[in-house]
Design a protein around this motif. Structure first.
Motif, short mmCIF file in Angstrom:
data_model
loop_
_atom_site.label_atom_id
_atom_site.label_comp_id
_atom_site.label_asym_id
_atom_site.label_seq_id
_atom_site.Cartn_x
_atom_site.Cartn_y
_atom_site.Cartn_z
N ASN A 318 0.85 -1.20 0.00
CA ASN A 318 0.00 0.00 0.00
C ASN A 318 0.88 1.25 0.00
N GLY A 319 0.50 2.19 -0.82
CA GLY A 319 1.23 3.46 -0.86
C GLY A 319 2.50 3.41 -1.69
N GLY A 321 2.76 3.50 -4.85
CA GLY A 321 2.69 4.41 -6.00
C GLY A 321 2.02 3.79 -7.22
N LYS A 322 1.34 2.67 -7.06
CA LYS A 322 0.74 1.96 -8.21
C LYS A 322 -0.36 2.80 -8.87
N SER A 323 -1.31 3.30 -8.04
CA SER A 323 -2.40 4.08 -8.64
C SER A 323 -1.87 5.36 -9.27
N THR A 324 -0.88 5.97 -8.63
CA THR A 324 -0.30 7.19 -9.20
C THR A 324 0.31 6.88 -10.56
N HIS A 481 -3.34 -6.93 -5.60
CA HIS A 481 -2.63 -7.41 -4.41
C HIS A 481 -2.69 -8.93 -4.36
N1 LIG Z 1 -2.90 13.69 -5.09
C1 LIG Z 1 -2.00 13.33 -4.16
N2 LIG Z 1 -1.40 14.27 -3.40
C2 LIG Z 1 -0.49 13.93 -2.47
N3 LIG Z 1 -0.13 12.67 -2.20
C3 LIG Z 1 -0.71 11.70 -2.89
C4 LIG Z 1 -1.67 11.96 -3.91
N4 LIG Z 1 -2.05 10.77 -4.43
C5 LIG Z 1 -1.37 9.81 -3.77
N5 LIG Z 1 -0.56 10.36 -2.85
C6 LIG Z 1 0.39 9.66 -1.99
O1 LIG Z 1 1.25 8.93 -2.86
C7 LIG Z 1 1.56 7.66 -2.34
C8 LIG Z 1 1.22 6.58 -3.37
O2 LIG Z 1 -0.20 6.50 -3.48
P1 LIG Z 1 -0.90 5.47 -4.47
O3 LIG Z 1 -2.36 5.66 -4.35
O4 LIG Z 1 -0.28 5.60 -5.80
O5 LIG Z 1 -0.46 4.08 -3.81
P2 LIG Z 1 -0.88 2.60 -4.21
O6 LIG Z 1 0.38 1.85 -4.45
O7 LIG Z 1 -1.88 2.59 -5.29
O8 LIG Z 1 -1.53 2.12 -2.83
P3 LIG Z 1 -2.71 1.07 -2.55
O9 LIG Z 1 -2.15 -0.30 -2.78
O10 LIG Z 1 -2.96 1.29 -1.10
O11 LIG Z 1 -3.87 1.41 -3.41
C9 LIG Z 1 0.81 7.54 -1.03
O12 LIG Z 1 1.72 7.79 0.02
C10 LIG Z 1 -0.26 8.61 -1.10
O13 LIG Z 1 -0.51 9.16 0.18
#
Ligand SMILES: Nc1ncnc2c1ncn2[C@@H]1O[C@H](COP(=O)(O)OP(=O)(O)OP(=O)(O)O)[C@@H](O)[C@H]1O
Length: 537
Positions: A318-319, A321-324, A481
């Protein structure tokens, strides 16, 4: 002569008032039309914005106030400016008539009233300057306030508040907000009181002075004096209304300014360099990709490529950066540096419409609209929906029996906001509709963010079988996941950690070469095969 003047003036003033009724009626219709003409333009414009801009505080303020500028009829923004302009014209005409009328008696009282009104405008300006200086603060408080109202009114949050007895917490923050609002309001009303007192005083002095001059200058009858008192008061009232309207126009120009800023935000469809090429095999190249928000890096140093038809899994904690990363891949975010290219073209130059044709995306937080099932799948107007295709994809995702059991089939509404017979969906059914939406699009690149999170084991198995069958020759990126489903040799797995891709390869290769992947895999495997559940820690 005096009597004739009074009569003519009276007729003039009342004629303007009657004309004003017609103006007001036209105005109501005009602002109504305006709302319907501009709201679609406004929404269309937002489609062209970058997601990062919509997420930012600046974007939110400009959207809220820009929207208010066009939507609130005659109360705020453009509607208010038009309404106040009508008032300016009306009071302006009345002032001219009254001045002419008073000119027959003496020009002095009129001149004094005019001078004193200018003085009053000076007072009002002081109030205005304070208002504009503190407007930002008030906007912020109002926006917090609207969050509270929206949250409390929303059914889903209302449920959480009840279940977890969060009312005290809510009340605590709300009272804090009210305190700020009261402080702001107290300052503003104290200042308004001083300004109003000053204005009234100036008014009384003006009236007394005008009458004294009138008496001193000529031998006036009681009737003429009474007429003068009433004329001066009416003139004063009209000056007051004129001033108020002028000040309101100034205040509402702030909203219009936000509307102007809104329309001036970078709009991707306006760019000259937009490519409208929609064909291509679906090859993705990511080079030195980085994305930061307010100086904080969310993803960085990302390099990989995906061949046409390849299946890629994006895994990580989690976190990570996948969704980003997938928001960057589908052009929702603009990279801080580096690039994403599809079929050799940097997607930064693509029009949003091109992107929508080439890439179909399913996010964890996608919304199902309270429209019909068919509209939610096809995402277009009823006339343009290919009903057979909607039925086929619903079949494929396993919703055939569910839809067959509904009274209106694919025309059944989801949710009851717009139709009282609307149905509620379970979490898994919602995911299936979202996947049907992707299949309906028939894009050659498909990006799916945790598409199976809410699916039962049988549905999850069906989902992967469907991906193999329907997205066979299409480039597909899946964030998940649940590693087991992608543990085959033909899936390329990208392992993300702390905002970057630390390893890429097949499941077998990663097990042999990447300690971190092995750790993720064994943690999950232990849950499924009944091994040591604490192995992961
Ligand atoms: N718009 C934003 N502004 C600031 N921080 C952000 C933003 N979007 C995401 N983050 C931060 O960037 C990091 C990566 O977030 P992301 O959603 O990409 O994770 P993820 O790998 O998809 O997580 P998960 O498996 O929980 O869905 C996290 O620490 C989140 O808090």
């Amino acid at each position: 002569m005096v009597i004739l003047t009074i009569l003519l003036a009276g007729v003039g003033v009342y004629a303007i008032r009657i004309f004003d009724l017609f103006l007001q009626q036209r105005l109501t219709l005009l602002t109504f039309d305006f709302r319907f003409d501009y709201v679609p333009v406004f929404s269309e414009h937002i489609f062209g914005w970058q997601q990062s801009l919509i997420d930012s505080v600046e974007g939110k303020t400009v959207i809220d106030q820009g929207y208010e500028a066009i939507y609130n009829g005659q109360n705020v923004g453009i509607g208010a400016i038009i309404a106040q302009t009508v008032t300016l014209i009306r009071t302006g005409c009345q002032i001219v008539v009254l001045l002419c009328m008073m000119g027959f008696l003496s020009i002095w009282p009129a001149a004094i009233v005019l001078g004193l009104n200018l003085l009053q405008y000076g007072f009002q300006r002081i109030g205005n300057q304070w208002y504009f200086k503190h407007k930002k603060e008030q906007n912020r408080i109002t926006s917090y306030q609207s969050y509270f109202v929206r949250t409390l009114m929303k059914r889903s949050t209302g449920k959480d508040i009840r279940l977890f007895s969060m009312f005290d917490l809510f009340h605590h923050h709300f009272m804090d907000l009210i305190q700020k609002l009261v402080t702001w309001q107290r300052h503003y009303s104290n200042l308004s009181l001083v300004i109003n007192l000053g204005q009234r005083l100036v008014n009384i002095i003006g009236l007394a002075l005008s009458l004294l001059i009138l008496i001193a200058l000529q031998n006036v009858s009681v009737a003429a004096l009474l007429f003068a008192i009433s004329a001066i008061q009416t003139l004063n009232l009209n000056f007051g209304n004129f001033r108020d309207a002028y000040v309101k126009v100034g205040k509402n120009l702030v909203f219009v300014d936000n509307f102007r800023k809104f329309m001036a935000f970078p709009y991707r469809q306006d760019q000259d360099s937009i490519e409208n090429k929609v064909s291509g095999s679906g090859k993705i190249e990511v080079r030195d990709l980085a994305y930061a928000v307010n100086g904080v890096s969310l993803v960085h140093d990302i390099n990989f490529s995906v061949k046409r038809g390849e299946k890629v899994a994006l895994v990580g904690e989690n976190g990570a950066g996948k969704s980003t990363l997938i928001k960057l891949l589908c052009g929702l975010y603009t990279p801080s540096s580096g690039s994403v290219s599809i079929d050799g073209q940097n997607i930064a130059t693509w029009a949003p419409a091109t992107m929508r044709q080439r890439v179909a995306v399913e996010f964890q937080d996608d919304v199902i609209l309270h429209f019909t099932i068919a509209e939610n799948v096809a995402c277009t107007t009823p006339q343009q929906i290919d009903t057979a295709r909607v039925e086929a994809v619903l079949d494929e995702v396993g919703l055939e029996d569910f839809v067959a059991g509904l009274p209106s089939g694919i025309q059944t509404f989801i949710g009851n906001e717009l139709n009282e017979n609307g149905i509620q969906l379970s979490g898994g059914q919602k995911d299936k509709i979202l996947f049907a939406r992707v299949l309906y699009r028939q894009a050659n690149i498909n990006i799916l963010d945790e598409p199976t999170a809410a699916l039962d084991p049988i549905s999850e198995k069906q989902f992967y079988a469907l991906v193999d069958e329907k997205l066979d020759q299409k480039t597909t990126i899946i964030v998940t996941h649940r590693l087991g489903a992608l543990a085959t040799d033909d899936v390329k797995i990208l392992v993300m950690k702390d905002g970057t891709v630390i390893a890429a390869g097949s499941h077998r290769w990663l097990l042999a070469n990447c300690d971190y992947y092995r750790k993720l895999w064994s943690a999950q495997r232990s849950l499924y095969v009944g091994g040591d559940r604490h192995e992961a820690s």
